[in-house]
Design a protein around this motif. Sequence first.
Motif, PDB file in Angstrom:
ATOM      1  N   ARG A 197       1.022  -1.139   0.194  1.00 36.68           N
ATOM      2  CA  ARG A 197      -0.217   0.245  -0.123  1.00 36.68           C
ATOM      3  C   ARG A 197       0.910   1.134   0.003  1.00 36.68           C
ATOM      4  N   VAL A 198       0.763   1.956  -1.058  1.00 34.49           N
ATOM      5  CA  VAL A 198       1.766   3.093  -1.034  1.00 34.49           C
ATOM      6  C   VAL A 198       1.236   4.478  -0.583  1.00 34.49           C
ATOM      7  N   ASP A 199       1.562   4.645   0.575  1.00 34.76           N
ATOM      8  CA  ASP A 199       1.275   5.954   0.944  1.00 34.76           C
ATOM      9  C   ASP A 199       2.129   7.031   0.487  1.00 34.76           C
ATOM     10  N   GLU A 200       1.506   8.238   0.291  1.00 34.11           N
ATOM     11  CA  GLU A 200       2.162   9.325  -0.567  1.00 34.11           C
ATOM     12  C   GLU A 200       1.551  10.647  -0.068  1.00 34.11           C
ATOM     13  N   ARG A 201       2.372  11.732   0.190  1.00 30.34           N
ATOM     14  CA  ARG A 201       1.879  12.835   0.441  1.00 30.34           C
ATOM     15  C   ARG A 201       2.852  14.115  -0.230  1.00 30.34           C
ATOM     16  N   THR A 202       2.189  14.911  -1.166  1.00 25.78           N
ATOM     17  CA  THR A 202       3.146  15.758  -1.984  1.00 25.78           C
ATOM     18  C   THR A 202       2.299  17.261  -1.950  1.00 25.78           C
ATOM     19  N   LEU A 203       3.021  18.107  -2.027  1.00 20.19           N
ATOM     20  CA  LEU A 203       2.445  19.460  -2.076  1.00 20.19           C
ATOM     21  C   LEU A 203       2.290  19.756  -3.556  1.00 20.19           C
TER      22      LEU A 203
END
Lengths: 787, 152
Positions: A25-31
């Motif tokens: 499960r790839v967790d990602e957070r980018t602005l």
Amino acid sequence: MHETRDSIAEIWGERTPYVGEWPIRVDERTLEEPDQWVQSACVLCSNGCGMDIGVKDGVIVGVRGRAIDPVNHGRLGPKGLHAWIANRSQERLTQPLIRRNGRLEVASWDEAMNLIVQRSQEICARYTSGAIGFYTSGQLFLEEYYTLGVIGKAGLGTPHMDGNTRLCTATSAAALKSTFGSDGQPGAYTDLDTTDAILHVGHNTASQHTVLWMRILDRRRGPNSPKLIVIDPRETATAKEADVHLALKIGTNIPVLNGLLNLIIEAGQIDRNYIEAHTVGFEVLKNTVSHWTPERVEQVANVPAAKLRAAAEILGTANTLVSTALQGVYQSMQATAAACQVNNLHLIRGLIGRPGCGIYQMNGQPTAQNTRECGADGDLPAFRNWDNPEHVAELAKLWNVDVNIIPHWSPPTHAMQIFRYCEQGSIKLLWISATNPAVSMPELTRIRQILQKDDLFVVIQDAFMTETTELADVVLPAAIWGEKTGCYTNVDRTVHISHKAIEPPGGARSDFDIFVDYARRMDFRAKDDAPLIKWNTPEQAFEAWKECTRGRPCDYTGLSYEKLSRGGGIQWPCNEQFPDGTPHLYPDGQFNTSYDYCETYGHDLDTGAATTPEEYRANAPKGKAFLRAADYLPPHEQPDQEYPLWLTTGRLVYHFHTRTKTGRSPALHEAAPDAFVQISVQDAKQYGITEGEMVEVISRRGRVVEKAIVGEIEPGVVFIPFHYGYWDKPERSRAANELTITEWDPVSKQPHFKYAAVRIRKAALVINQIADAIGQDADTVTTVLKP
Amino acid sequence: MHLGNYLGLVHSSEQQLVDAFKQVAEHHGDEPDIYQTCMLLSSWSQEHVKALKPFVDRYSEEKNDEPERLSQSLFEEPRSGSLALLRDLHDLWLITNEVHLCWVVILQAARALRDVELENLCQRLDNQTHRQQAWLLTRIKQAAPQTLVVAA
């Protein structure tokens, strides 16, 4: 902004129940959409999740988990997803500072480094290098620790080197050494994929290792769910999930663990062949624990006998078992002794060295394992034994220095003793890197006094101004994760590389460059007159480190920057024999205890007295593990009439250490903006305290004022998180360590943060009284109530 | 038979240790490990004094004031500071050696008397005396370089 999940609201995210392989499960957070992804690993806890750094126009714009990494299969926790924002904080230090006329003023690198060198040389000439101490971190990279270790041990030759790992993970190392002969976690995280049962002792996994907890929850929600036992005085999220929660009294780990061992031995649920073939000390252990009947445990530890029996039934019958221990063990009374009982549980049942069977004497910080491996914590590099002349000679040969320059005449000085020497004035220069003792050490009034001493020259390298830099003589602006390349090793021995993704801000330099610069300016040389530090880049340092580890338990010789950059992390030992790394240590029950190989000759668990080489040789365990027994010793400070409650301290899921990074993430800050005191419903009623009310907490060493949170804790116990200091909120005394005790475990020397006697009262009463007495209003009084 | 004389000697030496460990703990209260460990080791000697009682009665102890003279000359007045700590640990080590030697001597007598109970006692208590010595030696070795070479 792109966010695959809201990790603040849903800490562990959606469940992916499984048998066999843990799903990705790839967790990602980018602005913003990154131009480029750069390989790295998370530095917000010891789990060491593989992570890519997203970069756009030379700025970090986000992170994502690495699907290929064996540690996290793409997942990241809330700290990992959010704390990177601190890299771009406007509050980063970008220029060196020197204290002139009592004030820190901007200086050039040359001025700052020359001043440090000048003071080092003066002090060495007048007092010897025994007047210089180093206090580092669990945050630097392997190459930095090794460089620091060589400078300290073979350049200056000082025995006074330690890390803040002394506060978080020293007991992990001490317990592994005591039982198995050397540091090194026996298992692999993949053990969680198959194990029958899980035991957490003093480890709030749900909060401290969120991604590890995701794996456990996913197993628990799948078919063939493993049983879960939690030993913790608080009703944490981890405890709520447990099949059996043993809510023990503060300071009673030994009675509870001895009680469990006793039941298992009594029931004959032990592996006699394994004990006979692979351990020493069973009879003494059996005799010691035999006094801990469930009824006696209930009396002393307040754990109902029936619950203890239920836990022992699971632990005694599981065919595979994963156990973890953390600060509830390491920072409490009899830390090493209790941690060793967890090892004993696995040894007497033969549950070690194979899939599904792991012991994790957890680490706190992401690179704490490297502090221990590289000799930056005072131990000799690559788990060498300072008491073994052959091991010292190996290092002298490797570094091409006279053997006598390497301090090996007495044990390395632990952090608490380093600060004591500073207090007494025999250490004149203290060099602190990447840590904040003015918030994280016990009894802060004392620590502040020490750091402010006129005859102590304090050098600090950090990324931000902290409560500690405020008291420094020289402050060096440091580049941090994402701004430099290097490797670090997580708690299951998985080594990751973290590539430089962006340039550091302004004039900030990596700790690596700072240490190498110091070595050049000090002109440390080997016997052949060549420079002692023969490397200029992290990769060259890594190659040198590999040679140092050759043939030792933490063998890195099969690793390289290129190999580590190919995919996921790799578990040491990694060498010719095991080119893909090693999931399990001790598969054949052969431990690192032989006289010539072991990292320590051992200590008395009650006093810390060292076993002499002669004694060790006489009792040669020859590859067998030690079953170390210990009887109960009550905590040194107990509640009494004056201070009737126990204080225990700990961490929160949203923050790391003293929040220098996590406190600068708006999301993490808003999720946990301030310290608090957690009290039981019963105590709240007795003291007339309601949720949200300000409460004064006082110990023999200090006082704090905190907002009350009521419930989910045993009566008689109060809890305060230790993260909060004064850099962002100077007006209220709120650091938990104002209250804690200056004392430590006799073997691991880890301070006892988990107990102190305190009293509480409603702050409003106090403030109104003071306001009346001095004729001011209550708000004015509140703002002057500083630490 | 002079066994009573030696039981008197070890009995008073252990009592001296009870007091001396406490005294060092209190003089060096700002050294946390010294305070905690000395109090623990004092309690061990206290247990020894108690455990000796039946044998002192059995072999009619002869009062022996040698240990008092020893500890008087060792601990004349309270000392503080790092050199004083080293000297105090040094003196404690000397008294524990006195006790250890007593156990060796009494153990020999116990064997000659075929007093298995006394033999077991000597072995059990000497083991703890050894743990006291081992801690003192460990701590002395730790303190010595900083105290003698670096401290003012």
